[in-house]
Design a protein around this motif. Structure first.
Motif, PDB file in Angstrom:
ATOM      1  N   UNK A  27       0.854  -1.175   0.000  1.00  0.00           N
ATOM      2  CA  UNK A  27       0.000   0.000   0.000  1.00  0.00           C
ATOM      3  C   UNK A  27       0.890   1.224   0.000  1.00  0.00           C
ATOM      4  N   UNK A  28       0.336   2.334  -0.406  1.00  0.00           N
ATOM      5  CA  UNK A  28       1.098   3.573  -0.397  1.00  0.00           C
ATOM      6  C   UNK A  28       0.932   4.291   0.935  1.00  0.00           C
ATOM      7  N   UNK A  29       2.023   4.893   1.387  1.00  0.00           N
ATOM      8  CA  UNK A  29       1.979   5.651   2.637  1.00  0.00           C
ATOM      9  C   UNK A  29       2.205   7.130   2.388  1.00  0.00           C
ATOM     10  N   UNK A  30       1.943   7.572   1.165  1.00  0.00           N
ATOM     11  CA  UNK A  30       2.227   8.965   0.824  1.00  0.00           C
ATOM     12  C   UNK A  30       1.395   9.954   1.638  1.00  0.00           C
ATOM     13  N   UNK A  31       0.288   9.509   2.199  1.00  0.00           N
ATOM     14  CA  UNK A  31      -0.554  10.394   3.006  1.00  0.00           C
ATOM     15  C   UNK A  31      -0.423  10.129   4.499  1.00  0.00           C
ATOM     16  N   UNK A  32       0.543   9.316   4.866  1.00  0.00           N
ATOM     17  CA  UNK A  32       0.698   8.922   6.262  1.00  0.00           C
ATOM     18  C   UNK A  32       2.036   9.382   6.828  1.00  0.00           C
ATOM     19  N   UNK A  33       2.034   9.612   8.133  1.00  0.00           N
ATOM     20  CA  UNK A  33       3.300   9.859   8.812  1.00  0.00           C
ATOM     21  C   UNK A  33       4.120   8.579   8.842  1.00  0.00           C
ATOM     22  N   UNK A  34       5.422   8.742   8.787  1.00  0.00           N
ATOM     23  CA  UNK A  34       6.327   7.612   8.918  1.00  0.00           C
ATOM     24  C   UNK A  34       7.391   7.974   9.945  1.00  0.00           C
ATOM     25  N   UNK A  35       7.958   6.958  10.573  1.00  0.00           N
ATOM     26  CA  UNK A  35       8.845   7.231  11.696  1.00  0.00           C
ATOM     27  C   UNK A  35       9.910   6.145  11.842  1.00  0.00           C
ATOM     28  N   UNK A  36      10.904   6.465  12.663  1.00  0.00           N
ATOM     29  CA  UNK A  36      11.932   5.511  13.073  1.00  0.00           C
ATOM     30  C   UNK A  36      11.925   5.404  14.588  1.00  0.00           C
ATOM     31  N   UNK A  65      19.024  14.824  17.837  1.00  0.00           N
ATOM     32  CA  UNK A  65      18.908  16.120  17.158  1.00  0.00           C
ATOM     33  C   UNK A  65      20.281  16.627  16.742  1.00  0.00           C
ATOM     34  N   UNK A  66      20.360  17.099  15.500  1.00  0.00           N
ATOM     35  CA  UNK A  66      21.618  17.615  14.983  1.00  0.00           C
ATOM     36  C   UNK A  66      22.527  16.546  14.406  1.00  0.00           C
ATOM     37  N   UNK A  67      22.203  15.278  14.636  1.00  0.00           N
ATOM     38  CA  UNK A  67      23.046  14.185  14.128  1.00  0.00           C
ATOM     39  C   UNK A  67      22.301  13.309  13.123  1.00  0.00           C
ATOM     40  N   UNK A  68      20.996  13.136  13.315  1.00  0.00           N
ATOM     41  CA  UNK A  68      20.182  12.284  12.442  1.00  0.00           C
ATOM     42  C   UNK A  68      19.239  13.148  11.613  1.00  0.00           C
ATOM     43  N   UNK A  69      18.963  12.689  10.388  1.00  0.00           N
ATOM     44  CA  UNK A  69      18.024  13.374   9.506  1.00  0.00           C
ATOM     45  C   UNK A  69      17.067  12.363   8.889  1.00  0.00           C
ATOM     46  N   UNK A  70      15.784  12.601   9.081  1.00  0.00           N
ATOM     47  CA  UNK A  70      14.769  11.751   8.456  1.00  0.00           C
ATOM     48  C   UNK A  70      14.316  12.398   7.151  1.00  0.00           C
ATOM     49  N   UNK A  71      14.075  11.572   6.157  1.00  0.00           N
ATOM     50  CA  UNK A  71      13.570  12.078   4.879  1.00  0.00           C
ATOM     51  C   UNK A  71      12.722  10.978   4.243  1.00  0.00           C
ATOM     52  N   UNK A  72      12.003  11.340   3.211  1.00  0.00           N
ATOM     53  CA  UNK A  72      11.153  10.347   2.548  1.00  0.00           C
ATOM     54  C   UNK A  72      11.050  10.659   1.071  1.00  0.00           C
ATOM     55  N   UNK A  73      10.806   9.606   0.303  1.00  0.00           N
ATOM     56  CA  UNK A  73      10.558   9.723  -1.126  1.00  0.00           C
ATOM     57  C   UNK A  73       9.220   9.036  -1.375  1.00  0.00           C
ATOM     58  N   UNK A  74       8.166   9.818  -1.461  1.00  0.00           N
ATOM     59  CA  UNK A  74       6.834   9.232  -1.599  1.00  0.00           C
ATOM     60  C   UNK A  74       6.671   8.481  -2.913  1.00  0.00           C
ATOM     61  N   UNK A  75       7.380   8.889  -3.930  1.00  0.00           N
ATOM     62  CA  UNK A  75       7.309   8.181  -5.210  1.00  0.00           C
ATOM     63  C   UNK A  75       7.860   6.767  -5.089  1.00  0.00           C
ATOM     64  N   UNK A  76       8.818   6.586  -4.185  1.00  0.00           N
ATOM     65  CA  UNK A  76       9.399   5.266  -3.957  1.00  0.00           C
ATOM     66  C   UNK A  76       8.800   4.575  -2.736  1.00  0.00           C
ATOM     67  N   UNK A  77       7.871   5.268  -2.062  1.00  0.00           N
ATOM     68  CA  UNK A  77       7.246   4.693  -0.863  1.00  0.00           C
ATOM     69  C   UNK A  77       8.315   4.288   0.156  1.00  0.00           C
ATOM     70  N   UNK A  78       9.297   5.157   0.332  1.00  0.00           N
ATOM     71  CA  UNK A  78      10.475   4.851   1.142  1.00  0.00           C
ATOM     72  C   UNK A  78      10.781   6.001   2.093  1.00  0.00           C
ATOM     73  N   UNK A  79      11.185   5.641   3.301  1.00  0.00           N
ATOM     74  CA  UNK A  79      11.642   6.629   4.277  1.00  0.00           C
ATOM     75  C   UNK A  79      13.098   6.305   4.623  1.00  0.00           C
TER      76      UNK A  79
END
Length: 119
Positions: A27-36, A65-79
């Motif tokens: 399923x796509x998560x492009x409209x959902x929050x994602x987390x680690x 904070x200041x060391x880790x960066x979260x990002x996402x690519x909704x086209x790839x359904x990847x965080x």
């Protein structure tokens, strides 16, 4: 069947960097929050970082904070989780999660990827 598959973990020396990926399928998560999240040996699972669907809101645990960066690519359904200046206390199993609700927390979880930081 919905699956979240983490990758990118491994062994790294203190001060080094790793980039974790979490690819979703089913399923796509492009409209959902994602987390680690992460769980260190003998400790409870703890929040690391989260990002809303559009990326407009990003949250980090104080410890990263200041060391880790979260990002996402909704086209790839990847965080992703870019981790830098790693410390031995970052050693843990890292899990990605998706689709947050106030009533139930995150609905989907991956199996985790191990990160070991040597001193």
């Amino acid at each position: 069947q919905v699956q979240l598959v983490e990758s990118g973990g491994g062994l790294v020396q203190a001060g080094g960097s790793l980039r974790l990926s979490c690819a979703a399928s089913g399923r796509t998560f492009s409209r959902d929050a994602m987390a680690w999240f992460r769980q260190a040996p003998g400790k409870e699972r703890e929040f690391v970082a989260a990002m809303t669907s559009s990326g407009g809101n990003i949250y980090y645990a104080d410890s990263v904070k200041g060391r880790f960066t979260i990002s996402r690519d909704n086209a790839k359904n990847t965080v992703y989780l870019q981790m830098s200046s790693l410390k031995p206390e970052d050693t843990a199993v890292y899990y990605c999660a998706a689709r947050y609700s106030t009533s139930g927390g995150y609905a989907y979880w991956g199996q985790g990827t191990h990160v070991t930081v040597s001193s």
